[in-house]
Design a protein around this motif. Structure first.
Motif, PDB file in Angstrom:
ATOM      1  N   TYR A   1      46.425  36.706  72.649  1.00  0.00           N
ATOM      2  CA  TYR A   1      46.785  35.644  73.837  1.00  0.00           C
ATOM      3  C   TYR A   1      45.653  35.757  74.798  1.00  0.00           C
ATOM      4  N   GLU A   2      45.619  37.042  75.168  1.00  0.00           N
ATOM      5  CA  GLU A   2      44.444  37.396  76.528  1.00  0.00           C
ATOM      6  C   GLU A   2      43.131  36.739  75.860  1.00  0.00           C
ATOM      7  N   LEU A   3      42.692  37.028  74.773  1.00  0.00           N
ATOM      8  CA  LEU A   3      41.265  36.677  74.271  1.00  0.00           C
ATOM      9  C   LEU A   3      41.174  35.075  74.343  1.00  0.00           C
ATOM     10  N   ILE A   4      41.997  34.558  73.693  1.00  0.00           N
ATOM     11  CA  ILE A   4      42.044  33.232  73.739  1.00  0.00           C
ATOM     12  C   ILE A   4      42.226  32.425  74.819  1.00  0.00           C
ATOM     13  N   ALA A   5      43.160  32.911  75.732  1.00  0.00           N
ATOM     14  CA  ALA A   5      43.278  32.424  77.192  1.00  0.00           C
ATOM     15  C   ALA A   5      41.959  32.453  77.937  1.00  0.00           C
ATOM     16  N   ALA A   6      41.340  33.543  77.946  1.00  0.00           N
ATOM     17  CA  ALA A   6      39.793  33.619  78.623  1.00  0.00           C
ATOM     18  C   ALA A   6      39.031  32.690  77.896  1.00  0.00           C
ATOM     19  N   ARG A   7      39.001  32.276  76.668  1.00  0.00           N
ATOM     20  CA  ARG A   7      38.178  31.341  76.182  1.00  0.00           C
ATOM     21  C   ARG A   7      38.368  29.745  76.592  1.00  0.00           C
ATOM     22  N   LEU A   8      39.818  29.576  76.465  1.00  0.00           N
ATOM     23  CA  LEU A   8      40.178  28.360  76.972  1.00  0.00           C
ATOM     24  C   LEU A   8      39.920  28.118  78.494  1.00  0.00           C
ATOM     25  N   ALA A   9      39.972  29.236  79.293  1.00  0.00           N
ATOM     26  CA  ALA A   9      39.804  29.042  80.783  1.00  0.00           C
ATOM     27  C   ALA A   9      38.226  28.718  81.050  1.00  0.00           C
ATOM     28  N   ARG A  10      37.199  29.055  79.890  1.00  0.00           N
ATOM     29  CA  ARG A  10      35.878  28.617  80.175  1.00  0.00           C
ATOM     30  C   ARG A  10      35.456  27.296  79.493  1.00  0.00           C
ATOM     31  N   ARG A  11      36.465  26.757  78.565  1.00  0.00           N
ATOM     32  CA  ARG A  11      36.171  25.610  77.745  1.00  0.00           C
ATOM     33  C   ARG A  11      36.282  24.228  78.755  1.00  0.00           C
ATOM     34  N   LYS A  12      35.308  23.572  78.697  1.00  0.00           N
ATOM     35  CA  LYS A  12      35.395  22.157  79.203  1.00  0.00           C
ATOM     36  C   LYS A  12      35.249  21.098  78.678  1.00  0.00           C
ATOM     37  N   GLY A  13      36.012  20.030  79.069  1.00  0.00           N
ATOM     38  CA  GLY A  13      36.069  18.756  78.179  1.00  0.00           C
ATOM     39  C   GLY A  13      36.866  18.542  77.069  1.00  0.00           C
ATOM     40  N   HIS A  14      37.889  19.430  76.886  1.00  0.00           N
ATOM     41  CA  HIS A  14      38.916  19.190  75.509  1.00  0.00           C
ATOM     42  C   HIS A  14      40.083  18.740  76.133  1.00  0.00           C
ATOM     43  N   PHE A  15      40.944  17.930  75.688  1.00  0.00           N
ATOM     44  CA  PHE A  15      42.091  17.384  75.740  1.00  0.00           C
ATOM     45  C   PHE A  15      43.191  18.317  75.886  1.00  0.00           C
ATOM     46  N   MET A  16      43.137  19.628  75.322  1.00  0.00           N
ATOM     47  CA  MET A  16      44.186  20.619  75.148  1.00  0.00           C
ATOM     48  C   MET A  16      44.062  21.540  76.507  1.00  0.00           C
ATOM     49  N   PRO A  17      45.090  21.597  77.274  1.00  0.00           N
ATOM     50  CA  PRO A  17      44.928  22.286  78.699  1.00  0.00           C
ATOM     51  C   PRO A  17      45.299  23.827  78.196  1.00  0.00           C
ATOM     52  N   PRO A  18      44.812  24.855  78.941  1.00  0.00           N
ATOM     53  CA  PRO A  18      45.017  26.022  78.594  1.00  0.00           C
ATOM     54  C   PRO A  18      46.719  26.271  79.005  1.00  0.00           C
ATOM     55  N   SER A  19      47.131  25.753  79.745  1.00  0.00           N
ATOM     56  CA  SER A  19      48.843  25.600  79.840  1.00  0.00           C
ATOM     57  C   SER A  19      49.559  25.808  78.566  1.00  0.00           C
ATOM     58  N   LEU A  20      48.941  24.895  77.574  1.00  0.00           N
ATOM     59  CA  LEU A  20      49.678  24.799  76.336  1.00  0.00           C
ATOM     60  C   LEU A  20      49.505  25.980  75.278  1.00  0.00           C
ATOM     61  N   LEU A  21      48.694  27.147  75.841  1.00  0.00           N
ATOM     62  CA  LEU A  21      48.210  27.936  74.625  1.00  0.00           C
ATOM     63  C   LEU A  21      49.939  28.772  74.502  1.00  0.00           C
ATOM     64  N   ARG A  22      50.494  29.242  75.406  1.00  0.00           N
ATOM     65  CA  ARG A  22      51.746  29.850  75.047  1.00  0.00           C
ATOM     66  C   ARG A  22      52.602  29.301  74.138  1.00  0.00           C
ATOM     67  N   SER A  23      52.794  27.790  74.005  1.00  0.00           N
ATOM     68  CA  SER A  23      53.386  27.317  73.180  1.00  0.00           C
ATOM     69  C   SER A  23      52.963  27.208  71.830  1.00  0.00           C
ATOM     70  N   GLN A  24      51.508  27.437  71.807  1.00  0.00           N
ATOM     71  CA  GLN A  24      51.102  27.579  70.300  1.00  0.00           C
ATOM     72  C   GLN A  24      51.273  28.841  69.750  1.00  0.00           C
ATOM     73  N   PHE A  25      51.151  29.830  70.658  1.00  0.00           N
ATOM     74  CA  PHE A  25      51.494  31.361  70.364  1.00  0.00           C
ATOM     75  C   PHE A  25      53.006  31.471  69.772  1.00  0.00           C
ATOM     76  N   ASP A  26      53.750  30.775  70.451  1.00  0.00           N
ATOM     77  CA  ASP A  26      55.356  30.553  70.098  1.00  0.00           C
ATOM     78  C   ASP A  26      55.569  30.191  68.813  1.00  0.00           C
ATOM     79  N   ALA A  27      54.893  29.267  68.478  1.00  0.00           N
ATOM     80  CA  ALA A  27      55.056  28.336  67.422  1.00  0.00           C
ATOM     81  C   ALA A  27      54.570  28.993  66.104  1.00  0.00           C
TER      82      ALA A  27
END
Length: 161
Positions: free
Chosen positions: A99-125
Motif C-alpha cells: 500500500y505504501e509503495l503504490i500510494a507514493a506512486r499515486l501521489a506523484r501521478r498527474k492527470g489520471h481520473f483515479m484519485p489516490p483517496s480510492l486506493l484503500r478501497s482497491q486494496f480492500d477489494a
C-alpha cells in the motif's frame, strides 16, 4: 492486473510491443459515469463494473485466437472469471506492491481520473489469484525495467511466451 498505480499500463504496453500483440487499457472501456464517479472519489460497485467488464470481455473474445494484452485491475476473482469466460486461455500477471509503495506512486501521478483517496478501497477489494486461475504474481516494487524483466521471466517459466 493489480491496483491502480501498480505499473499495469507501463508493463502491459511494453509486453504487447515485445510480443507483437494488440494492447488495450481497461481505463478506455469505462463508461463516462464510472469516470465521473471515480473522479469524485466514489468507489465503483459491482453494478458499475458490469458494463465495463462486458466491454473488455468482448474485446478479449475478439482476440482470443491470436492473443492480446489487456491491462485491468481485475481485483476480484469473479471479475477475472468473467474475462476468462470470454477468453479461456487468459493468463493473469498480478503486479503486486505494498500500500505504501503504490500510494507514493499515486501521489506523484498527474492527470489520471483515479484519485489516490480510492486506493484503500482497491486494496480492500483485491483478491489474490486463486489456485484455479492461470497466472503469476510479480513484485511491482522495482524499477519499470526490473518489473518488466520479472514479468518476462515469470511468463517464460509458465510457458506462456
Amino acid at each position: 492486473m493489480g491496483v491502480s498505480g501498480s505499473g499495469k499500463s507501463t508493463v502491459g504496453e511494453w509486453l504487447a510491443e515485445a510480443l507483437g500483440l494488440p494492447f488495450a487499457d481497461a481505463d478506455d472501456f469505462h463508461p463516462e459515469q464510472n469516470i465521473e464517479k471515480m473522479s469524485a472519489g466514489v468507489p465503483l460497485d459491482d453494478d458499475d463494473r458490469a458494463p465495463w467488464l462486458d466491454a473488455m470481455a468482448d474485446w478479449l473474445a475478439g482476440r482470443a485466437d491470436g492473443g492480446a494484452v489487456l491491462v485491468c485491475s481485475a481485483l476480484k476473482h469473479r471479475y477475472r472469471e468473467r474475462l476468462r469466460r470470454a477468453s479461456p486461455r487468459l493468463f493473469f500477471v498480478h503486479l503486486d506492491g505494498s500500500y505504501e509503495l503504490i500510494a507514493a506512486r499515486l501521489a506523484r501521478r498527474k492527470g489520471h481520473f483515479m484519485p489516490p483517496s480510492l486506493l484503500r478501497s482497491q486494496f480492500d477489494a483485491l483478491e489474490p489469484l486463486g489456485e484455479d486461475e492461470r497466472g503469476v504474481t510479480v513484485s511491482a516494487a522495482g524499477t519499470p525495467g526490473e518489473t518488466r524483466a520479472a514479468v518476462r521471466s515469470a511468463l517464460a517459466r509458465a510457458g506462456v511466451c
